[in-house]
Design a protein around this motif. Sequence first.
Motif, mmCIF file in Angstrom:
data_model
loop_
_atom_site.group_PDB
_atom_site.id
_atom_site.type_symbol
_atom_site.label_atom_id
_atom_site.label_comp_id
_atom_site.label_asym_id
_atom_site.label_seq_id
_atom_site.Cartn_x
_atom_site.Cartn_y
_atom_site.Cartn_z
ATOM 1 N N ALA A 46 0.486 -1.414 -0.394
ATOM 2 C CA ALA A 46 -0.459 -0.040 -0.134
ATOM 3 C C ALA A 46 1.119 0.989 0.120
ATOM 4 N N TRP A 47 2.122 1.424 0.505
ATOM 5 C CA TRP A 47 2.415 2.459 0.925
ATOM 6 C C TRP A 47 3.098 3.216 -0.781
ATOM 7 N N THR A 48 2.919 4.995 -0.686
ATOM 8 C CA THR A 48 4.022 5.029 -1.464
ATOM 9 C C THR A 48 4.701 6.261 -1.273
ATOM 10 N N ASP A 49 5.708 6.861 -1.892
ATOM 11 C CA ASP A 49 6.360 8.076 -1.802
ATOM 12 C C ASP A 49 5.928 8.778 -1.358
ATOM 13 N N ASP A 50 4.513 8.814 -2.294
ATOM 14 C CA ASP A 50 3.843 10.755 -1.969
ATOM 15 C C ASP A 50 3.223 10.588 -0.221
ATOM 16 N N ASP A 51 3.095 9.521 0.696
ATOM 17 C CA ASP A 51 2.355 9.429 0.935
ATOM 18 C C ASP A 51 2.704 10.327 2.708
ATOM 19 N N PRO A 52 3.542 10.442 2.702
ATOM 20 C CA PRO A 52 4.391 11.442 3.818
ATOM 21 C C PRO A 52 3.996 13.135 3.551
ATOM 22 N N ASN A 53 3.920 13.676 1.929
ATOM 23 C CA ASN A 53 3.338 14.641 1.468
ATOM 24 C C ASN A 53 1.904 15.161 1.406
ATOM 25 N N ILE A 54 1.167 13.658 1.210
ATOM 26 C CA ILE A 54 -0.432 13.968 2.039
ATOM 27 C C ILE A 54 0.069 13.822 3.197
ATOM 28 N N ALA A 55 0.013 12.779 3.422
ATOM 29 C CA ALA A 55 -0.132 13.164 5.266
ATOM 30 C C ALA A 55 0.228 14.037 6.281
ATOM 31 N N PHE A 56 0.817 14.860 5.542
ATOM 32 C CA PHE A 56 1.202 16.262 6.136
ATOM 33 C C PHE A 56 0.865 17.494 5.774
ATOM 34 N N SER A 57 -0.098 17.327 4.323
ATOM 35 C CA SER A 57 -0.344 18.400 4.460
ATOM 36 C C SER A 57 -2.150 17.693 4.469
ATOM 37 N N GLY A 58 -2.636 16.998 5.100
ATOM 38 C CA GLY A 58 -3.751 17.356 6.115
ATOM 39 C C GLY A 58 -5.144 16.511 5.552
ATOM 40 N N ARG A 59 -3.643 15.724 4.081
ATOM 41 C CA ARG A 59 -5.381 14.901 3.403
ATOM 42 C C ARG A 59 -5.081 13.616 3.363
ATOM 43 N N GLY A 60 -5.976 12.617 3.494
ATOM 44 C CA GLY A 60 -5.384 11.176 3.176
ATOM 45 C C GLY A 60 -6.099 10.461 4.244
ATOM 46 N N PHE A 61 -6.812 9.758 4.748
ATOM 47 C CA PHE A 61 -6.893 9.197 5.893
ATOM 48 C C PHE A 61 -6.067 8.316 5.763
ATOM 49 N N GLU A 62 -6.057 7.200 4.578
ATOM 50 C CA GLU A 62 -5.168 6.098 4.840
ATOM 51 C C GLU A 62 -3.798 6.458 4.793
ATOM 52 N N GLN A 63 -2.802 7.655 4.090
ATOM 53 C CA GLN A 63 -2.206 8.043 4.160
ATOM 54 C C GLN A 63 -1.661 7.884 5.564
ATOM 55 N N HIS A 64 -2.443 9.042 6.005
ATOM 56 C CA HIS A 64 -2.249 9.297 7.405
ATOM 57 C C HIS A 64 -2.110 8.342 8.494
ATOM 58 N N GLN A 65 -3.119 7.449 8.292
ATOM 59 C CA GLN A 65 -2.402 6.446 8.863
ATOM 60 C C GLN A 65 -1.337 5.381 8.526
ATOM 61 N N ARG A 66 -0.819 5.199 7.373
ATOM 62 C CA ARG A 66 0.475 4.377 7.829
ATOM 63 C C ARG A 66 1.527 5.027 7.977
ATOM 64 N N VAL A 67 1.538 6.435 8.400
ATOM 65 C CA VAL A 67 2.715 7.242 7.513
ATOM 66 C C VAL A 67 2.583 7.606 9.598
ATOM 67 N N GLN A 68 1.492 7.569 10.392
ATOM 68 C CA GLN A 68 0.681 7.647 11.223
ATOM 69 C C GLN A 68 2.221 6.452 12.381
ATOM 70 N N ALA A 69 2.168 5.081 11.144
ATOM 71 C CA ALA A 69 2.405 4.027 12.182
ATOM 72 C C ALA A 69 3.680 3.914 11.781
ATOM 73 N N THR A 70 4.552 4.175 10.410
ATOM 74 C CA THR A 70 5.466 4.649 10.637
ATOM 75 C C THR A 70 6.611 5.083 11.415
ATOM 76 N N ILE A 71 5.982 6.021 11.547
ATOM 77 C CA ILE A 71 6.954 7.554 12.247
ATOM 78 C C ILE A 71 7.052 7.082 14.200
ATOM 79 N N ASN A 72 5.771 6.496 14.028
ATOM 80 C CA ASN A 72 5.238 6.110 15.528
ATOM 81 C C ASN A 72 6.860 4.906 16.006
ATOM 82 N N LEU A 73 6.797 3.494 15.201
ATOM 83 C CA LEU A 73 7.616 3.141 15.121
ATOM 84 C C LEU A 73 9.076 3.795 14.690
ATOM 85 N N LEU A 74 9.749 4.872 14.335
ATOM 86 C CA LEU A 74 10.611 5.340 13.936
ATOM 87 C C LEU A 74 11.325 6.443 15.557
ATOM 88 N N GLY A 75 10.103 6.689 15.892
ATOM 89 C CA GLY A 75 10.426 8.117 16.863
ATOM 90 C C GLY A 75 10.551 6.843 17.750
#
Length: 242
Positions: A46-75
């Motif tokens: 499901a991941w695309t390299d556009d996910d973070p840009n979409i998520a951090f710009s306040g768009r895309g529920f699914e992208q936000h969910q994926r990015v949030q899970a990713t940065i939570n793991l890294l952080g």
Amino acid sequence: MKYSSTSTMKSAWLPGANWPVDSRDGRYIFLGNAVKYIGKKMFPDAWTDDDPNIAFSGRGFEQHQRVQATINLLGTAIARGDLGFALRPHDGGAFKLPRSGRDGWATFSLDDWNVDDFSQLFRSCKMYDGAHRINIGELDWIYVEQVGLKKLAAASEQSNASAIDTILSDAANAHLSPYLKLMLDLALRLKIGPDNQMKKDAIVAEVRQAWGSLPPSARLQEAMATLLREPDSQAGKAQRKK
């Protein structure tokens, strides 16, 4: 008091943003690249390299969910000390390692990752090094250690595999109607996926051919073909099988 605000900084994920390169010796990976690397490991289909840009710009529920899970793991890995990090000056230079304050001088450390929300750090991919100077200027880029990143990726893949095994095991014990079994069989046999979307008419033909002794129902066959395709396919956005 240390200045650490990143809320007013530009997003590192804006189209055309200039990113720093990973360290030449391969020891350190820029945080933005680390996000994309782990994101692909966590969400390979499901991941695309556009996910973070979409998520951090306040768009895309699914992208936000994926990015949030990713940065939570890294952080969380960084905050626990499981994944080493360092800072690099905006225009280049020696990497700076975390250190605790000495003689009242502000510095940076794992404490900077002791936050309720990692979003701001990952949105800018920058951090203040804590050095006392008149003009702070551009903040430093955040990097993570390549060795620790690969270990985290391997652990993430293993965790995903275990989760999938659990789901399949539960599914094996669940009742599947003949209709669901037919749909699962077609999805696997035709290799239907986000990047392989057959035309609906072609899927309907496959459904009818595999229908067997089930009660005749053109309406159900049409519905199955629809459910086997991505929602975007109805708008002609999904990629179709050539």
